[in-house]
Design an enzyme around this catalytic site. Structure first.
Site, PDB file in Angstrom:
ATOM      1  CG  ASP A   1     -37.005  21.210  68.302  1.00  0.00           C
ATOM      2  OD1 ASP A   1     -35.734  21.328  68.406  1.00  0.00           O
ATOM      3  OD2 ASP A   1     -37.615  20.019  68.962  1.00  0.00           O
TER       4      ASP A   1
ATOM      5  CG  ASP B   1     -41.223  24.219  62.290  1.00  0.00           C
ATOM      6  OD1 ASP B   1     -41.194  24.350  63.535  1.00  0.00           O
ATOM      7  OD2 ASP B   1     -40.945  22.816  61.612  1.00  0.00           O
TER       8      ASP B   1
ATOM      9  CG  ASP C   1     -41.498  25.286  67.296  1.00  0.00           C
ATOM     10  OD1 ASP C   1     -41.613  24.386  68.307  1.00  0.00           O
ATOM     11  OD2 ASP C   1     -41.099  24.946  66.350  1.00  0.00           O
TER      12      ASP C   1
END
Length: 227
Positions: free
Chosen positions: A9, A178, A7
């Site tokens: 961001d 996250d 991922d």
């Protein structure tokens, strides 16, 4: 592990800092009073937007309307697509990298791992941020929901990655991110192991269970090179 899907961001790029700076500029440009409170309220509203997108909602429509709808609650009338474009341009030129991410990717790349991006972000924004941060060369391929046609955690997002890399298996590939709701749940939907990057030590009160949890890149590097 031979393949790691990252991922972007708040996993590689510091989205929180980039978002705050971009929102502040947009709100200043449109005369929003009490900007800190407005940013808090916007975050809660924006969370509902991305939940709808992750559940298959009309992505472009939702994003084009979000500032128009939110600012209307403050009595400010704007053209939604124009303000969305303004925000996108600001965000696209925000190149903050989470400290340690560059060293992590360099080490994994040197170790022979194939590194991929798997993000739900906006295509031109994410590509610009990666390029501006000089992070693009670390990744063999960049998969963005806008191009794929599906957003994490939809299994079709991960199936599109597998179509490009048919050698991927549930034992040689891992998803790192996250977000429990998109990254970890998405990996679980296609039986991939996952690593929840959780530097803030947030409690997991959901039914979504990551395979591994780490709170720093040193732990993540050790895990990926020995798993």
């Amino acid at each position: 592990m031979q393949y790691a899907i990252f991922d972007l961001d708040n996993t590689i790029l510091d989205f929180d800092r980039a978002e705050t700076a971009s929102l502040t500029a947009v709100f200043q440009n449109h005369g929003v009073p009490n900007i800190p409170q407005a940013e808090d309220d916007y975050q809660a509203y924006n969370e509902t937007i991305w939940r709808q997108i992750e559940q298959g909602g009309p992505r472009d429509t939702l994003l084009d309307q979000r500032f128009e709808v939110f600012l209307a609650t403050l009595g400010i009338i704007v053209d939604g697509p124009s303000v969305q474009q303004e925000y996108d341009q600001l965000l696209a030129h925000s190149y903050q990298v989470i400290p340690g991410a560059r060293d992590l990717l360099h080490t994994l790349k040197d170790a022979g791992m194939t590194l991929l991006v798997g993000t739900n972000g906006i295509k031109h924004t994410q590509l610009s941020r990666l390029a501006g941060a000089h992070m693009t060369p670390y990744f063999d391929h960049i998969f963005i929901s806008e191009s794929v046609g599906y957003a994490k955690p939809n299994p079709h997002f991960f199936q599109a990655i597998h179509a490009q890399y048919p050698e991927m298996t549930t034992t040689n590939t891992v998803m790192v991110g996250d977000s429990l709701r998109s990254d970890i749940a998405g990996a679980a939907n296609v039986q991939l192991p996952s690593v929840w990057y959780n530097p803030q030590h947030l409690p997991n009160e959901s039914a979504i269970k990551p395979t591994y949890t780490v709170d720093n890149f040193t732990q993540l590097q050790k895990l990926l090179l020995t798993a």
